[in-house]
Design a protein around this motif. Sequence first.
Motif, PDB file in Angstrom:
ATOM      1  N   SER A  81      -7.645   4.207  -5.404  1.00  0.00           N
ATOM      2  CA  SER A  81      -8.112   3.094  -4.583  1.00  0.00           C
ATOM      3  C   SER A  81      -7.415   1.801  -4.982  1.00  0.00           C
ATOM      4  CB  SER A  81      -9.629   2.927  -4.695  1.00  0.00           C
ATOM      5  OG  SER A  81     -10.005   2.601  -6.012  1.00  0.00           O
ATOM      6  N   LEU A  82      -7.240   0.953  -3.983  1.00  0.00           N
ATOM      7  CA  LEU A  82      -6.636  -0.359  -4.143  1.00  0.00           C
ATOM      8  C   LEU A  82      -7.631  -1.365  -3.589  1.00  0.00           C
ATOM      9  CD1 LEU A  82      -4.023  -2.070  -4.760  1.00  0.00           C
ATOM     10  CD2 LEU A  82      -3.439  -1.715  -2.346  1.00  0.00           C
ATOM     11  N   HIS A  83      -7.928  -2.407  -4.368  1.00  0.00           N
ATOM     12  CA  HIS A  83      -8.894  -3.425  -3.949  1.00  0.00           C
ATOM     13  C   HIS A  83      -8.225  -4.790  -3.910  1.00  0.00           C
ATOM     14  CE1 HIS A  83     -12.732  -1.102  -4.530  1.00  0.00           C
ATOM     15  NE2 HIS A  83     -11.865  -0.327  -5.148  1.00  0.00           N
ATOM     16  N   ALA A  84      -8.742  -5.650  -3.059  1.00  0.00           N
ATOM     17  CA  ALA A  84      -8.399  -7.074  -3.044  1.00  0.00           C
ATOM     18  C   ALA A  84      -9.723  -7.824  -3.065  1.00  0.00           C
ATOM     19  CB  ALA A  84      -7.601  -7.427  -1.797  1.00  0.00           C
ATOM     20  N   PHE A  85      -9.759  -8.937  -3.772  1.00  0.00           N
ATOM     21  CA  PHE A  85     -10.994  -9.689  -3.971  1.00  0.00           C
ATOM     22  C   PHE A  85     -10.839 -11.160  -3.580  1.00  0.00           C
ATOM     23  CE2 PHE A  85     -11.061  -6.208  -7.091  1.00  0.00           C
ATOM     24  CZ  PHE A  85     -12.281  -5.620  -6.790  1.00  0.00           C
ATOM     25  N   PRO A  86     -10.489 -11.454  -2.322  1.00  0.00           N
ATOM     26  CA  PRO A  86     -10.368 -12.866  -1.946  1.00  0.00           C
ATOM     27  C   PRO A  86     -11.744 -13.531  -1.881  1.00  0.00           C
ATOM     28  CG  PRO A  86     -10.119 -11.477  -0.018  1.00  0.00           C
ATOM     29  CD  PRO A  86     -10.193 -10.556  -1.212  1.00  0.00           C
ATOM     30  N   SER A  87     -11.762 -14.819  -2.189  1.00  0.00           N
ATOM     31  CA  SER A  87     -12.989 -15.595  -2.073  1.00  0.00           C
ATOM     32  C   SER A  87     -13.523 -15.498  -0.647  1.00  0.00           C
ATOM     33  CB  SER A  87     -12.690 -17.057  -2.423  1.00  0.00           C
ATOM     34  OG  SER A  87     -13.743 -17.898  -2.024  1.00  0.00           O
ATOM     35  N   VAL A 106       0.842  -1.200   0.000  1.00  0.00           N
ATOM     36  CA  VAL A 106       0.000   0.000   0.000  1.00  0.00           C
ATOM     37  C   VAL A 106       0.875   1.247   0.000  1.00  0.00           C
ATOM     38  CG1 VAL A 106      -1.687   1.368   1.302  1.00  0.00           C
ATOM     39  CG2 VAL A 106      -2.015  -1.095   1.052  1.00  0.00           C
ATOM     40  N   GLY A 107       1.918   1.262   0.813  1.00  0.00           N
ATOM     41  CA  GLY A 107       2.835   2.399   0.817  1.00  0.00           C
ATOM     42  C   GLY A 107       3.518   2.588  -0.531  1.00  0.00           C
ATOM     43  N   THR A 108       3.887   1.494  -1.170  1.00  0.00           N
ATOM     44  CA  THR A 108       4.523   1.549  -2.489  1.00  0.00           C
ATOM     45  C   THR A 108       3.574   2.123  -3.529  1.00  0.00           C
ATOM     46  OG1 THR A 108       5.926  -0.335  -1.929  1.00  0.00           O
ATOM     47  CG2 THR A 108       5.612   0.124  -4.275  1.00  0.00           C
ATOM     48  N   VAL A 109       2.322   1.661  -3.513  1.00  0.00           N
ATOM     49  CA  VAL A 109       1.333   2.152  -4.477  1.00  0.00           C
ATOM     50  C   VAL A 109       1.036   3.626  -4.208  1.00  0.00           C
ATOM     51  CG1 VAL A 109      -1.019   1.872  -5.366  1.00  0.00           C
ATOM     52  CG2 VAL A 109       0.340  -0.143  -4.795  1.00  0.00           C
ATOM     53  N   ARG A 110       0.893   4.002  -2.947  1.00  0.00           N
ATOM     54  CA  ARG A 110       0.650   5.415  -2.603  1.00  0.00           C
ATOM     55  C   ARG A 110       1.755   6.291  -3.169  1.00  0.00           C
ATOM     56  NH1 ARG A 110      -0.278   6.597   3.450  1.00  0.00           N
ATOM     57  NH2 ARG A 110      -0.939   8.579   2.603  1.00  0.00           N
ATOM     58  N   GLN A 111       3.002   5.858  -3.001  1.00  0.00           N
ATOM     59  CA  GLN A 111       4.145   6.637  -3.496  1.00  0.00           C
ATOM     60  C   GLN A 111       4.099   6.733  -5.016  1.00  0.00           C
ATOM     61  OE1 GLN A 111       6.236   8.325  -1.578  1.00  0.00           O
ATOM     62  NE2 GLN A 111       7.232   9.162  -3.393  1.00  0.00           N
ATOM     63  N   ALA A 112       3.800   5.622  -5.696  1.00  0.00           N
ATOM     64  CA  ALA A 112       3.728   5.634  -7.160  1.00  0.00           C
ATOM     65  C   ALA A 112       2.626   6.573  -7.643  1.00  0.00           C
ATOM     66  CB  ALA A 112       3.491   4.217  -7.687  1.00  0.00           C
ATOM     67  N   VAL A 113       1.489   6.580  -6.957  1.00  0.00           N
ATOM     68  CA  VAL A 113       0.379   7.468  -7.336  1.00  0.00           C
ATOM     69  C   VAL A 113       0.791   8.925  -7.132  1.00  0.00           C
ATOM     70  CG1 VAL A 113      -1.959   8.196  -6.680  1.00  0.00           C
ATOM     71  CG2 VAL A 113      -1.452   5.766  -7.019  1.00  0.00           C
ATOM     72  N   ARG A 114       1.488   9.223  -6.043  1.00  0.00           N
ATOM     73  CA  ARG A 114       1.961  10.594  -5.803  1.00  0.00           C
ATOM     74  C   ARG A 114       2.916  11.053  -6.904  1.00  0.00           C
ATOM     75  NH1 ARG A 114       3.503   9.181  -0.296  1.00  0.00           N
ATOM     76  NH2 ARG A 114       1.578   9.204   0.866  1.00  0.00           N
ATOM     77  N   GLU A 115       3.793  10.137  -7.330  1.00  0.00           N
ATOM     78  CA  GLU A 115       4.822  10.506  -8.306  1.00  0.00           C
ATOM     79  C   GLU A 115       4.308  10.566  -9.740  1.00  0.00           C
ATOM     80  OE1 GLU A 115       7.981   7.698  -7.694  1.00  0.00           O
ATOM     81  OE2 GLU A 115       8.486   8.540  -5.732  1.00  0.00           O
TER      82      GLU A 115
END
Length: 179
Positions: free
Chosen positions: A120-126, A105-114
């Motif tokens: 939003s980030l989703h996970a879809f486990p059964s 999540v921290g990695t994605v947040r940083q990539a979105v900032r840059e």
Amino acid sequence: MEQVRLVPWAEGDFWLLRRTNSPEMTDHLGGPETEEKLRDRHRKYVEPESGRMFRVVLADGGETVGSIGYWERPWQGGLVWETGWGILPEFQGRGLAARAARTLVGTVRQAVRETGGHRSLHAFPSVDHPASNGVCRRAGFTLLGTVDFEYPKGHRITSNDWYVDLDAYVDADVDADLA
């Protein structure tokens, strides 16, 4: 508490795809894939169109314990980031997946900032996969509800839709350290 690092997926990581392609590891994902599908997946991991895949490694010693990543997915009329992970059986039950998810999540947040991107980030486990649902809960995702989901293509499952608002996410471990 064991810490993890995320290492960008590389050409030499195909072994990990093979290792996680067991009935045990793919039970909630429609079962093992063919060698050809694994090679296609590996190519997408090495040269992603969007998002990124990572090996999850122990911070002390660098041993590979699994994988995690994020990629773009059409969802409810828009585009979101989706995440998924797999921790090798001998490392399961130690909280490594939740730590990897928080790190991601921290990695994605940083990539979105840059570079911009989805908020939003989703996970879809059964709904029948308590371990992955527990990872989402421990990593600070919010449960939005159940959804009809297709994975792999042609295979319908009932999944939970777990969500992270990347602008508002607070890492519980960081907060605990600050208290």
